[in-house]
Design a protein around this motif. Structure first.
Motif, short mmCIF file in Angstrom:
data_model
loop_
_atom_site.label_atom_id
_atom_site.label_comp_id
_atom_site.label_asym_id
_atom_site.label_seq_id
_atom_site.Cartn_x
_atom_site.Cartn_y
_atom_site.Cartn_z
N VAL A 80 0.86 -1.19 0.00
CA VAL A 80 0.00 0.00 0.00
C VAL A 80 0.90 1.24 0.00
CG1 VAL A 80 -1.71 1.29 1.34
CG2 VAL A 80 -1.86 -1.21 1.19
N PRO A 81 0.66 2.18 -0.91
CA PRO A 81 1.50 3.37 -0.98
C PRO A 81 1.30 4.29 0.23
CG PRO A 81 -0.25 3.47 -2.62
CD PRO A 81 -0.36 2.15 -1.95
N ALA A 82 2.30 5.08 0.50
CA ALA A 82 2.24 6.03 1.61
C ALA A 82 1.04 6.96 1.43
CB ALA A 82 3.53 6.85 1.67
N GLY A 83 0.38 7.25 2.53
CA GLY A 83 -0.76 8.15 2.48
C GLY A 83 -2.09 7.46 2.23
N TRP A 84 -2.06 6.17 1.99
CA TRP A 84 -3.28 5.40 1.74
C TRP A 84 -3.41 4.31 2.79
CZ3 TRP A 84 -6.69 6.55 -2.16
CH2 TRP A 84 -6.26 7.49 -3.09
N HIS A 85 -4.66 3.91 3.07
CA HIS A 85 -4.94 2.90 4.09
C HIS A 85 -6.02 1.95 3.57
CE1 HIS A 85 -2.78 5.61 6.76
NE2 HIS A 85 -3.53 6.58 6.24
N ALA A 86 -5.82 0.67 3.84
CA ALA A 86 -6.83 -0.32 3.45
C ALA A 86 -8.08 -0.13 4.30
CB ALA A 86 -6.27 -1.73 3.62
N VAL A 87 -9.25 -0.23 3.69
CA VAL A 87 -10.50 -0.06 4.42
C VAL A 87 -11.12 -1.40 4.80
CG1 VAL A 87 -10.99 2.16 3.34
CG2 VAL A 87 -11.98 0.09 2.37
N GLY A 88 -10.51 -2.50 4.38
CA GLY A 88 -11.00 -3.82 4.76
C GLY A 88 -11.84 -4.52 3.71
N LYS A 89 -12.01 -3.92 2.55
CA LYS A 89 -12.76 -4.55 1.47
C LYS A 89 -11.79 -5.11 0.45
CE LYS A 89 -16.11 -5.66 -1.32
NZ LYS A 89 -16.89 -6.86 -1.04
N GLU A 90 -11.91 -6.41 0.17
CA GLU A 90 -11.10 -7.07 -0.86
C GLU A 90 -12.02 -7.87 -1.76
OE1 GLU A 90 -8.04 -9.57 0.75
OE2 GLU A 90 -7.12 -7.94 1.88
N GLY A 91 -11.58 -8.09 -3.01
CA GLY A 91 -12.36 -8.89 -3.93
C GLY A 91 -11.92 -8.66 -5.36
N THR A 92 -12.81 -8.97 -6.27
CA THR A 92 -12.54 -8.74 -7.68
C THR A 92 -12.60 -7.23 -7.95
OG1 THR A 92 -14.86 -8.84 -8.32
CG2 THR A 92 -13.63 -10.94 -8.30
N GLU A 93 -12.16 -6.84 -9.13
CA GLU A 93 -12.25 -5.44 -9.52
C GLU A 93 -13.69 -4.96 -9.47
OE1 GLU A 93 -11.30 -2.50 -13.31
OE2 GLU A 93 -10.91 -4.64 -13.50
#
Length: 67
Positions: free
Chosen positions: A26-39
Motif C-alpha cells: 500500500v503506498p504512503a498516504g493510503w490505508h486499506a478499508v477492509g474490502k477485498e475482492g474482484t475489480e
C-alpha cells in the motif's frame, strides 16, 4: 487490471478511494478499508460508499463557509 487479480479498497486522508492489488504494498498516504475482492466487487463498494467526490478538506471549507 485483469480479471484474475484480487484487489483491495484504499482510502487516503482526503477520503478519496482507490483500488489496489492485494499483493502490492500500500503506498504512503493510503490505508486499506477492509474490502477485498474482484475489480467489479471493489468498484461496486466504492460506488456505494464514495457518494461525495469532493476531497474532505474542500467539503470542510465549504461547510465552514455556509455553502
Amino acid at each position: 487490471m485483469d480479471e484474475n487479480t484480487r484487489y483491495q479498497v484504499l482510502r487516503n486522508d482526503e477520503e478519496q478511494y482507490s483500488l489496489w492489488p492485494v499483493d502490492v504494498e500500500v503506498p504512503a498516504g493510503w490505508h486499506a478499508v477492509g474490502k477485498e475482492g474482484t475489480e467489479a466487487e471493489c468498484s461496486a463498494y466504492v460506488d456505494e460508499v464514495w457518494t461525495d467526490m469532493r476531497p474532505r478538506s474542500l467539503r470542510e471549507r465549504m461547510e465552514g463557509a455556509g455553502a
